[in-house]
Design a protein around this motif. Sequence first.
Motif, PDB file in Angstrom:
ATOM      1  N   LEU A  30      83.291  86.048  95.075  1.00  0.00           N
ATOM      2  CA  LEU A  30      82.268  87.098  94.904  1.00  0.00           C
ATOM      3  C   LEU A  30      81.092  86.997  94.038  1.00  0.00           C
ATOM      4  CD1 LEU A  30      81.881  90.361  95.261  1.00  0.00           C
ATOM      5  CD2 LEU A  30      83.530  90.463  92.916  1.00  0.00           C
ATOM      6  N   ILE A  31      81.026  86.181  93.070  1.00  0.00           N
ATOM      7  CA  ILE A  31      80.010  85.903  91.985  1.00  0.00           C
ATOM      8  C   ILE A  31      78.855  85.169  92.802  1.00  0.00           C
ATOM      9  CG2 ILE A  31      79.160  84.772  90.095  1.00  0.00           C
ATOM     10  CD1 ILE A  31      81.965  85.453  88.886  1.00  0.00           C
ATOM     11  N   ARG A  32      79.330  84.144  93.573  1.00  0.00           N
ATOM     12  CA  ARG A  32      78.288  83.299  94.419  1.00  0.00           C
ATOM     13  C   ARG A  32      77.897  84.265  95.377  1.00  0.00           C
ATOM     14  NH1 ARG A  32      82.675  79.676  94.273  1.00  0.00           N
ATOM     15  NH2 ARG A  32      83.168  80.012  96.725  1.00  0.00           N
ATOM     16  N   ALA A  33      78.402  84.845  96.071  1.00  0.00           N
ATOM     17  CA  ALA A  33      77.824  85.772  97.018  1.00  0.00           C
ATOM     18  C   ALA A  33      76.684  86.717  96.516  1.00  0.00           C
ATOM     19  CB  ALA A  33      79.192  86.667  97.719  1.00  0.00           C
ATOM     20  N   ILE A  34      77.033  87.388  95.306  1.00  0.00           N
ATOM     21  CA  ILE A  34      76.094  88.260  94.586  1.00  0.00           C
ATOM     22  C   ILE A  34      74.808  87.408  94.379  1.00  0.00           C
ATOM     23  CG2 ILE A  34      75.832  89.782  92.789  1.00  0.00           C
ATOM     24  CD1 ILE A  34      78.768  90.689  93.051  1.00  0.00           C
ATOM     25  N   ASP A  35      75.296  86.470  93.616  1.00  0.00           N
ATOM     26  CA  ASP A  35      73.760  85.623  93.154  1.00  0.00           C
ATOM     27  C   ASP A  35      73.061  85.227  94.297  1.00  0.00           C
ATOM     28  OD1 ASP A  35      74.848  86.058  90.550  1.00  0.00           O
ATOM     29  OD2 ASP A  35      75.611  84.080  90.324  1.00  0.00           O
ATOM     30  N   LYS A  36      73.630  84.798  95.295  1.00  0.00           N
ATOM     31  CA  LYS A  36      72.702  84.396  96.511  1.00  0.00           C
ATOM     32  C   LYS A  36      72.176  85.327  97.298  1.00  0.00           C
ATOM     33  CE  LYS A  36      73.234  81.021 100.305  1.00  0.00           C
ATOM     34  NZ  LYS A  36      74.219  79.831 101.090  1.00  0.00           N
ATOM     35  N   THR A  37      72.894  86.319  97.544  1.00  0.00           N
ATOM     36  CA  THR A  37      72.317  87.388  98.575  1.00  0.00           C
ATOM     37  C   THR A  37      71.636  88.717  97.861  1.00  0.00           C
ATOM     38  OG1 THR A  37      74.394  88.720  98.563  1.00  0.00           O
ATOM     39  CG2 THR A  37      74.048  86.946 100.222  1.00  0.00           C
ATOM     40  N   GLN A  38      72.032  88.911  96.641  1.00  0.00           N
ATOM     41  CA  GLN A  38      71.262  89.919  95.897  1.00  0.00           C
ATOM     42  C   GLN A  38      71.539  91.265  96.542  1.00  0.00           C
ATOM     43  OE1 GLN A  38      69.656  89.514  92.628  1.00  0.00           O
ATOM     44  NE2 GLN A  38      70.757  87.867  92.831  1.00  0.00           N
ATOM     45  N   PRO A  39      72.871  91.699  96.665  1.00  0.00           N
ATOM     46  CA  PRO A  39      72.972  92.868  97.734  1.00  0.00           C
ATOM     47  C   PRO A  39      72.513  94.134  96.999  1.00  0.00           C
ATOM     48  CG  PRO A  39      75.006  92.230  96.390  1.00  0.00           C
ATOM     49  CD  PRO A  39      73.753  91.162  96.314  1.00  0.00           C
ATOM     50  N   HIS A  40      72.248  95.098  97.994  1.00  0.00           N
ATOM     51  CA  HIS A  40      71.949  96.410  97.680  1.00  0.00           C
ATOM     52  C   HIS A  40      73.062  97.284  97.314  1.00  0.00           C
ATOM     53  CE1 HIS A  40      68.567  94.917 100.128  1.00  0.00           C
ATOM     54  NE2 HIS A  40      67.707  95.796  99.613  1.00  0.00           N
ATOM     55  N   LEU A  58      94.842  80.045  97.591  1.00  0.00           N
ATOM     56  CA  LEU A  58      94.341  81.084  96.819  1.00  0.00           C
ATOM     57  C   LEU A  58      95.293  82.031  96.405  1.00  0.00           C
ATOM     58  CD1 LEU A  58      91.013  81.380  98.389  1.00  0.00           C
ATOM     59  CD2 LEU A  58      91.272  79.998  96.407  1.00  0.00           C
ATOM     60  N   ALA A  59      95.497  82.027  94.963  1.00  0.00           N
ATOM     61  CA  ALA A  59      96.452  83.360  94.544  1.00  0.00           C
ATOM     62  C   ALA A  59      95.824  84.657  94.832  1.00  0.00           C
ATOM     63  CB  ALA A  59      96.563  83.068  93.213  1.00  0.00           C
ATOM     64  N   HIS A  60      94.583  84.693  94.610  1.00  0.00           N
ATOM     65  CA  HIS A  60      93.597  86.034  95.063  1.00  0.00           C
ATOM     66  C   HIS A  60      92.827  85.735  96.070  1.00  0.00           C
ATOM     67  CE1 HIS A  60      94.631  86.841  90.737  1.00  0.00           C
ATOM     68  NE2 HIS A  60      95.166  87.840  91.115  1.00  0.00           N
ATOM     69  N   ASN A  61      93.380  85.885  97.458  1.00  0.00           N
ATOM     70  CA  ASN A  61      92.646  85.180  98.546  1.00  0.00           C
ATOM     71  C   ASN A  61      91.725  86.180  99.424  1.00  0.00           C
ATOM     72  OD1 ASN A  61      94.826  86.497  99.790  1.00  0.00           O
ATOM     73  ND2 ASN A  61      95.680  84.687 100.907  1.00  0.00           N
ATOM     74  N   ARG A  62      91.512  87.243  98.927  1.00  0.00           N
ATOM     75  CA  ARG A  62      90.351  88.239  99.770  1.00  0.00           C
ATOM     76  C   ARG A  62      88.826  87.552  99.476  1.00  0.00           C
ATOM     77  NH1 ARG A  62      93.131  92.293 102.206  1.00  0.00           N
ATOM     78  NH2 ARG A  62      91.416  91.949 103.858  1.00  0.00           N
ATOM     79  N   ILE A  63      88.255  87.198 100.587  1.00  0.00           N
ATOM     80  CA  ILE A  63      87.030  86.725 100.580  1.00  0.00           C
ATOM     81  C   ILE A  63      86.050  87.685 101.023  1.00  0.00           C
ATOM     82  CG2 ILE A  63      85.455  84.701 101.606  1.00  0.00           C
ATOM     83  CD1 ILE A  63      87.892  83.719  99.766  1.00  0.00           C
ATOM     84  N   PRO A  64      84.933  87.767 100.230  1.00  0.00           N
ATOM     85  CA  PRO A  64      83.969  88.865 100.508  1.00  0.00           C
ATOM     86  C   PRO A  64      83.229  88.567 101.915  1.00  0.00           C
ATOM     87  CG  PRO A  64      83.760  88.236  98.173  1.00  0.00           C
ATOM     88  CD  PRO A  64      84.535  87.239  98.913  1.00  0.00           C
ATOM     89  N   ILE A  65      82.850  89.475 102.511  1.00  0.00           N
ATOM     90  CA  ILE A  65      81.881  89.358 103.742  1.00  0.00           C
ATOM     91  C   ILE A  65      80.712  90.101 103.470  1.00  0.00           C
ATOM     92  CG2 ILE A  65      81.772  90.185 106.180  1.00  0.00           C
ATOM     93  CD1 ILE A  65      83.665  88.045 106.157  1.00  0.00           C
ATOM     94  N   ILE A  66      79.632  89.499 103.878  1.00  0.00           N
ATOM     95  CA  ILE A  66      78.238  89.885 103.710  1.00  0.00           C
ATOM     96  C   ILE A  66      77.669  90.364 105.095  1.00  0.00           C
ATOM     97  CG2 ILE A  66      75.867  89.371 102.993  1.00  0.00           C
ATOM     98  CD1 ILE A  66      78.461  86.898 101.976  1.00  0.00           C
ATOM     99  N   GLY A  67      77.058  91.590 104.733  1.00  0.00           N
ATOM    100  CA  GLY A  67      76.447  92.192 106.082  1.00  0.00           C
ATOM    101  C   GLY A  67      74.896  92.222 105.847  1.00  0.00           C
ATOM    102  N   ARG A  68      73.844  91.896 106.739  1.00  0.00           N
ATOM    103  CA  ARG A  68      72.690  92.192 106.453  1.00  0.00           C
ATOM    104  C   ARG A  68      72.147  93.135 107.639  1.00  0.00           C
ATOM    105  NH1 ARG A  68      70.209  87.420 106.659  1.00  0.00           N
ATOM    106  NH2 ARG A  68      69.196  87.559 108.663  1.00  0.00           N
ATOM    107  N   MET A  69      71.853  94.315 107.281  1.00  0.00           N
ATOM    108  CA  MET A  69      71.182  95.095 108.439  1.00  0.00           C
ATOM    109  C   MET A  69      69.717  95.283 108.553  1.00  0.00           C
ATOM    110  SD  MET A  69      71.826  97.528 110.560  1.00  0.00           S
ATOM    111  CE  MET A  69      73.714  97.994 110.084  1.00  0.00           C
TER     112      MET A  69
END
Length: 462
Positions: free
Chosen positions: A23-33, A226-237
């Motif tokens: 999650l942290i990597r995804a936020i840092d890389k994509t800067q989501p709205h 992974l003990a906590h194994n839900r992986i974020p999905i990113i969508g760009r509209m």
Amino acid sequence: MDQVTVITPVGCIGNRGVDKDALIRAIDKTQPHVLAMDAGSMDCGPWYLGAGKAHSPTLDILWDLEHVLCQAVPRGIPVVIGSAGGSGARAHVDTTVEMIQKVAREKSLHFRLAVIYSDVPKEFLLSRAENGTVAGTHSLDDGSALRVEEVKESNVIVGLMGVEPIIDALEDGADVVLCGRASDSAVIAAYPVWKGFERGLSYHMGDIMECGESAAEELRPTLRALAHNRIPIIGRMEKDCFYLWPAVDTLACTPDSCLMHSFYERTDIRASKVPGGVLDKGDARYTQHDAITTKISGSQFVDEPYSILLEGTKPVGHRYVFIFGVRTPRMIEQLDEILSDVEEIADKRFEAHGAFNIHWHRFGKDAVLQGSEMAANVAPREVGVVADVVAETADLAHDVACDLQTRIAFWRYPGRYTTAGNVAMTLSPASLDGGPVYEFSIYHPIQTDDYREVFRRQIIEV
């Protein structure tokens, strides 16, 4: 705004937990709205709605809330959560509010929380009564109108919200939007629709993203480790399409994985009904964009008169359960007849004390497919039976269950080897209190000119 990026951290809050590093990597890389995610489902049955209880572990819910809020709030990223607490009724929403406040206190977070309740007052429905039914409703099962009797018998009724109440909350400056029962796709579609992007594409993006990494394929084994194994999905509209990819490169959103999840839990694979219209996926196109990303275009939104799907439950009794194993070949051969005989005796023994039902689930024989089970040439070596007794009262359910378990243990069937102990009882006490029982009583859309008649908002400064 030329594009909007949405991250769905988890497919369902509290369901195994988000991988915080991903999650942290995804936020840092994509800067989501926005971070937008679902928190519920009716897949688990009516009990959770009727009883007001969550279907996910409290510690896992707190894990997800903590990591989502701690990453989003300091960065000023809005958060949208749908179907709070699993079923989205007031009890579920209020419990989730308490959890959010707990996280905020412990992590020194401050934000504006919009809480949208989706409970439908009986008075609202009864005010539309005409000749014993509620005007403007129809059952999704058989098309019949919602009966006044069904409304009165129900203990909880919720309505599935679309994007509109969520957009209202965002317009009012909410940092975090916590929804009662909501359409899964609407929770993710709300922000892009708010920013002017095409409604059909936005709903379709939510339609695929709502279960998180379930819309992706594993390129290399990842999730089981992974003990906590839900992986974020990113969508760009974008203007005429959207792109989907997972937060780790060991998974991939492929045309097949996105298409299959777009069909997931759908009676019609080409169209999905949502408040205010239909998501038409008939002309949607799925194209591999890069190794882990799929591009989707062509989906459309068809406007229809505004309606809200109602879901309701009613109490039907109390449950006791007991479990036993059958290993003796001669008893296995006669098991159906034995269970039928003891049930017939129970009916005669207890019929004067109230109504009850007995359900037998024979694992190893036909518990899963039941009447659709294919004929087997070889008899099972052992059968595990779950006896499910539902009665008007807890005392009656208990007595019927206890009578059945001892009767079966000593039942004299032809060819019996033993004088007692026909079966292996798994637990002590053998009969377990399953608590109150609920069943779905309402599954009807209702037409309305104003969604605000149903969905009420409260602002809390956290």
